[in-house]
Enzyme design. Structure first.
Site, short mmCIF file in Angstrom:
data_model
loop_
_atom_site.label_atom_id
_atom_site.label_comp_id
_atom_site.label_asym_id
_atom_site.label_seq_id
_atom_site.Cartn_x
_atom_site.Cartn_y
_atom_site.Cartn_z
N ASN A 61 76.34 13.26 26.69
CA ASN A 61 76.80 14.63 26.93
C ASN A 61 77.63 14.62 28.21
O ASN A 61 77.07 14.53 29.30
CB ASN A 61 75.57 15.56 27.08
N TRP A 62 78.93 14.68 28.05
CA TRP A 62 79.82 14.60 29.23
C TRP A 62 79.79 15.88 30.05
O TRP A 62 80.36 15.93 31.12
CB TRP A 62 81.25 14.31 28.79
N LYS A 63 79.24 16.95 29.51
CA LYS A 63 79.28 18.26 30.16
C LYS A 63 80.75 18.61 30.49
O LYS A 63 81.66 18.20 29.76
CB LYS A 63 78.39 18.29 31.39
N HIS B 290 71.56 23.59 24.51
CA HIS B 290 71.31 22.85 25.76
C HIS B 290 70.76 23.83 26.80
O HIS B 290 71.18 24.99 26.85
CB HIS B 290 72.62 22.21 26.24
N GLU C 16 71.37 24.23 29.80
CA GLU C 16 72.38 24.85 30.68
C GLU C 16 73.03 26.04 29.98
O GLU C 16 73.44 27.00 30.62
CB GLU C 16 73.43 23.79 31.09
N GLU D 179 64.28 17.91 26.20
CA GLU D 179 64.88 17.80 27.53
C GLU D 179 64.14 18.72 28.50
O GLU D 179 64.47 19.91 28.60
CB GLU D 179 66.35 18.22 27.48
N GLY E 124 69.57 16.18 35.26
CA GLY E 124 70.47 16.08 36.41
C GLY E 124 69.77 16.03 37.75
O GLY E 124 70.40 16.19 38.79
N SER F 121 67.76 12.63 33.02
CA SER F 121 67.92 11.54 33.98
C SER F 121 67.62 10.17 33.38
O SER F 121 67.02 9.31 34.04
CB SER F 121 67.05 11.81 35.23
N GLY G 50 74.56 12.46 33.03
CA GLY G 50 75.30 11.77 34.09
C GLY G 50 75.63 10.32 33.77
O GLY G 50 76.76 9.87 33.98
#
Ligand code: PEP
Length: 250
Positions: A9-11, A94, A96, A166, A172, A210, A232
């Site tokens: 997931n590149w965000k 997600h 976020e 998650e 993160g 992470s 990340g």
């Protein structure tokens, strides 16, 4: 035996120039084998990723989709559009998006349905906050996030959804759930799905939070951890390909 799956997931990261370097390196480093690999760049780069990965082993996914098919939804992107631009996968719900965009369980469920209707494989994210874990309600939270989807989509179709556990406190932050904590929640998720009539032995349950090349082997050694959703570490070719290799070797 469930084949492992690793999703990057590149965000909201990348540029045409940086993606080119990363994707060319990934194409060379990720070997065909007993793991499926997906990268999820931001929308404007889906076609670039599709073109650079064509003929290789890495598939392309999006990070979100609209619950609607088409119409007056400014700024939204439908599942059909994602299919058109070469996506096979889409991340849904997600944390976020749940927190920053107010996506409640019902919206997430509608998006899972929209993804399936468009022929996309949804990767449904679930997970508790630190406060919820410390309050002893982590399983209740994850159970109701799953329930919302099963009640809209139905048990039969949920068997083709990938679930990503998650824990919000691990995303993160550099804090990973221990392999034992993750395994316990994954086993709970599978049991929940069985109780709701889903053929859950075939459902892949990924861990996200992470994940690195260092902690991946131990996580992948657990029986209910079928791969990873990686944030990340998916932006560095060496790290991401090492996670894929750990999944293939497990
Ligand atoms: C994620 O964004 O889904 C994620 C797990 O991020 P990270 O690996 O950076 O914790």
């Amino acid at each position: 035996m469930r084949k492992k799956l690793v999703v990057g997931n590149w965000k909201m990261n990348g540029s045409l120039a940086r993606n080119q370097v990363l994707l060319v390196a990934l194409n060379a480093m990720v070997r065909p084998g007993s793991v499926d690999v997906v990268v999820c760049p931001p929308y404007p780069y889906l076609s670039q990723a599709q073109a650079l990965l064509k003929g290789g082993v890495i598939s392309v996914g999006a990070q979100n989709l609209s619950a609607f098919n088409e119409g007056a939804y400014t700024g939204e992107v439908s599942g059909a559009m994602l299919r058109d631009s070469g996506c096979d996968w889409v991340i849904v719900g997600h944390s976020e998006r749940r927190s920053a965009n107010g996506e409640a369980d019902g919206v997430v469920a509608a998006k899972v349905q929209a993804a399936l209707d468009s022929g996309l494989r949804p990767i449904l994210c679930v997970g508790e906050t630190l406060e919820q874990r410390e309050g002893g309600v982590a399983e209740d939270v994850v159970g109701s996030q799953l329930d919302a989807v099963v009640s809209v989509v139905g048990a039969v179709l949920v068997s083709s959804v990938v679930v990503a556990y998650e824990p919000v406190w691990a995303i993160g932050t550099g804090k990973t759930a221990t392999p034992e904590q993750a395994q316990a929640m994954h086993a709970f998720i599978r049991a929940c799905l069985v109780l709701r009539g889903v053929a859950a032995q075939g459902v892949k349950i990924l861990y996200g939070g992470s994940v690195t090349a260092v902690n991946a082997p131990q996580l992948f050694s657990k029986p209910d951890i079928d791969g990873a959703l990686v944030g990340g570490a998916s932006l560095v070719a060496e790290g991401f390909s090492a996670i894929c290799a750990a999944a293939a070797a497990s």
